[in-house]
Design a protein around this motif. Structure first.
Motif, mmCIF file in Angstrom:
data_model
loop_
_atom_site.group_PDB
_atom_site.id
_atom_site.type_symbol
_atom_site.label_atom_id
_atom_site.label_comp_id
_atom_site.label_asym_id
_atom_site.label_seq_id
_atom_site.Cartn_x
_atom_site.Cartn_y
_atom_site.Cartn_z
ATOM 1 N N GLN A 114 0.819 -1.211 0.000
ATOM 2 C CA GLN A 114 0.000 0.000 0.000
ATOM 3 C C GLN A 114 0.850 1.257 0.000
ATOM 4 O O GLN A 114 0.463 2.275 -0.572
ATOM 5 C CB GLN A 114 -0.917 -0.004 1.218
ATOM 6 C CG GLN A 114 -2.069 -0.970 1.114
ATOM 7 C CD GLN A 114 -3.100 -0.502 0.111
ATOM 8 O OE1 GLN A 114 -3.174 -0.998 -1.013
ATOM 9 N NE2 GLN A 114 -3.923 0.433 0.493
ATOM 10 N N VAL B 214 -0.744 3.041 -3.019
ATOM 11 C CA VAL B 214 -1.604 4.185 -2.724
ATOM 12 C C VAL B 214 -0.927 5.492 -3.117
ATOM 13 O O VAL B 214 -1.535 6.367 -3.737
ATOM 14 C CB VAL B 214 -1.983 4.202 -1.231
ATOM 15 C CG1 VAL B 214 -2.630 5.524 -0.840
ATOM 16 C CG2 VAL B 214 -2.924 3.046 -0.928
ATOM 17 N N SER C 118 -2.617 -0.549 -9.774
ATOM 18 C CA SER C 118 -2.870 0.812 -9.299
ATOM 19 C C SER C 118 -2.765 1.822 -10.434
ATOM 20 O O SER C 118 -3.581 2.743 -10.539
ATOM 21 C CB SER C 118 -1.883 1.174 -8.180
ATOM 22 O OG SER C 118 -2.120 0.420 -7.017
ATOM 23 N N SER D 51 -1.148 5.196 4.804
ATOM 24 C CA SER D 51 -2.017 4.095 4.419
ATOM 25 C C SER D 51 -1.352 2.757 4.719
ATOM 26 O O SER D 51 -2.004 1.799 5.150
ATOM 27 C CB SER D 51 -2.369 4.189 2.931
ATOM 28 O OG SER D 51 -3.284 3.194 2.552
ATOM 29 N N GLN E 166 -7.023 9.252 0.172
ATOM 30 C CA GLN E 166 -6.088 8.930 -0.902
ATOM 31 C C GLN E 166 -6.263 9.886 -2.074
ATOM 32 O O GLN E 166 -5.289 10.361 -2.659
ATOM 33 C CB GLN E 166 -6.306 7.495 -1.376
ATOM 34 C CG GLN E 166 -5.954 6.422 -0.364
ATOM 35 C CD GLN E 166 -6.268 5.035 -0.863
ATOM 36 O OE1 GLN E 166 -6.224 4.782 -2.066
ATOM 37 N NE2 GLN E 166 -6.593 4.125 0.033
ATOM 38 N N THR F 194 -3.025 10.890 3.349
ATOM 39 C CA THR F 194 -3.640 9.732 4.013
ATOM 40 C C THR F 194 -3.381 9.706 5.515
ATOM 41 O O THR F 194 -3.733 8.734 6.181
ATOM 42 C CB THR F 194 -3.118 8.422 3.385
ATOM 43 O OG1 THR F 194 -1.679 8.426 3.409
ATOM 44 C CG2 THR F 194 -3.592 8.293 1.949
#
Length: 456
Positions: free
Chosen positions: A65, A69, A152, A246, A380, A385
């Motif tokens: 992540q 992210v 992603s 995150s 995000q 975050t």
């Protein structure tokens, strides 16, 4: 082809993207459910060991992540601002980071899996099952890093169908391989829990190859699936700066789950097996809300990059309404049929009772969990975050200390642990909603919709 998420119906965009993301998440979660299903015949210790080892997934997800992210947020905002060179630069550095983390996960996993699991396993049988499973499963964990950043990047560009199709194919392959490798169907050579992990790793490898082949064909922004640029530490700081909070959320999930396994270990392997199955079923149930949350990030992120504050707010509102409706329905299902959901993966009566009790109590906070997911996706999109991390830290503090204290009390029962967890989630939700309202007010205050272009 990539979509312009700053135009068109927000609800339609959310539902369309969430549908494909949700299907992909379902297939991703099926890896663990398939493993649990085929090892269930080997007893509560095997179920508990696979569930305990599966907690390593949260630790790997934390690192994944951090890159995924941060990369998604920066890529989506760059695409929304029509700065494609910047989007490509971010993707290249994110891929480089993911490859480094993939190698690190293999080395650390093989070196430290046994001593780590020994701290939490209820007995020697559970420990051995968990270690053996990880020996086969760790390659799948490593492959999650590069495939995750490719997914992603595609999601940031509005492309979700290819990743879903690949996930579907890999799970079908895993379903085919699991009985062959676990139980020895057709070969006579049963590998037990190691076979379950190995089936997942082989399937993940096939998925990686398929993603590499399809990546340059389904979008026009990124020329190479695995670019290997020279390290750009300024970009690394930007990616990690957004993704680290995150990642810390998933690390806190890992710690919370580890605390639960630790405090219930004296209830025996049946308790750990019941919680392991119940938590996996719960994660599968969360998928609709997670899919909506994952769709919020690129839809709101592109609109934020394009200066469309009005569309960002509508995205969050619509996502919260959709998620809440879904989670209320799923709460009803868990209140009425929890035993049926657990029985699919655990034939042992004691395991079924424990898992069903966990689901019946923990399902009372499904609505709050869905709203937490929406808030996380919005943070995000806004490129910060940290608020999501603050909520997760509060949840850990509210749960961990009291849970450890409860485990030392002679009168404590498993239900007390489940009720404590549910209460912590409710408070976490209230904190997340307050932070969401504050961040939307701060981040969107200076955004002005672009002037309409005159016709003619």
């Amino acid at each position: 082809m990539q979509q312009d998420l700053t135009q068109g119906s927000i609800t339609g965009r959310l539902l369309g993207m969430a549908a494909f993301i949700g299907i992909g998440l379902i297939f991703q979660t099926l890896y663990f459910l398939v493993d649990l299903y085929f090892v269930a015949s080997q007893g509560p210790e095997a179920i508990a060991g696979v569930g305990l080892a599966g907690n390593v997934f949260f630790l790997a997800m934390a690192a994944s992540q951090m890159v995924g992210v941060g990369g998604l947020s920066l890529i989506a905002r760059s695409i929304g601002a029509k700065d494609l060179d910047q989007a490509r630069a971010v993707y290249g550095q994110a891929m480089l980071l993911s490859l480094i983390l993939a190698v690190a996960s293999l080395v650390l996993g093989y070196l430290f899996s046994r001593p780590a699991l020994a701290l939490l396993a209820a007995d020697e049988g559970t420990l051995e099952a968990g270690v053996v499973y990880l020996m086969g499963f760790l390659p799948a964990v490593a492959l999650m890093f590069p495939t995750g950043i490719m997914a992603s990047a595609l999601r940031a560009a509005g492309v979700v169908r290819p990743a879903m199709l690949i996930q579907a194919g890999t799970v079908i392959l895993n379903v085919i391989l699991a009985p062959v490798l676990v139980a020895g169907w057709g070969t006579g050579h049963a590998f037990g829990v190691f076979g379950a992990g190995l089936a997942s790793s082989i399937s993940a490898g096939v998925g990686m190859v398929a993603t590499l082949l399809l990546f340059p064909r389904v979008q026009t922004i990124f020329a190479k699936a695995i670019p290997l640029p020279r390290p750009d530490f300024a970009q690394w700081r930007r990616i990690i700066g957004i993704g680290l909070p995150s990642a810390a959320e998933f690390l806190l999930m890992f710690i919370t789950t580890a605390v639960i396994y630790g405090v219930i270990r004296h209830f025996g392997p049946e308790a750990q097996a019941g919680y392991g199955v119940g938590s996996r079923v719960m994660q599968a149930i969360f998928l609709p809300a997670m899919a909506i949350s994952f769709a919020v990030a690129p839809v709101a992120g592109q609109n934020f990059g394009a200066g469309r504050a009005d569309r960002v707010r509508r995205t969050v509102r619509d996502a919260a309404v959709i998620s809440s409706a879904l989670m209320l329905v799923l709460t009803f299902v868990c209140q009425i049929w929890p035993e049926a959901l657990i029985r699919v993966f655990a034939p042992d009566r004691a395991v079924i009772e424990i898992g069903a009790g966990f689901l019946r109590i923990i399902s009372l906070n499904f609505l709050g969990t869905g709203l937490i997911f929406i808030a996380s996706g919005t943070f995000q999109a806004l490129g910060d975050t940290r608020p999501a991390l603050y909520g997760s830290v509060s949840r850990l503090f509210l749960f961990a200390g009291p849970a450890i204290w409860l485990s030392a009390q002679s009168w404590a029962r498993l239900e007390h642990i489940w009720w404590l967890s549910a209460t912590a989630v409710v408070i976490h939700c209230l904190i997340a909603l307050w932070l969401l309202r504050r961040e939307l007010s701060r981040k969107l205050a200076g955004l002005v919709p672009p002037e309409p272009v005159a016709a003619g």
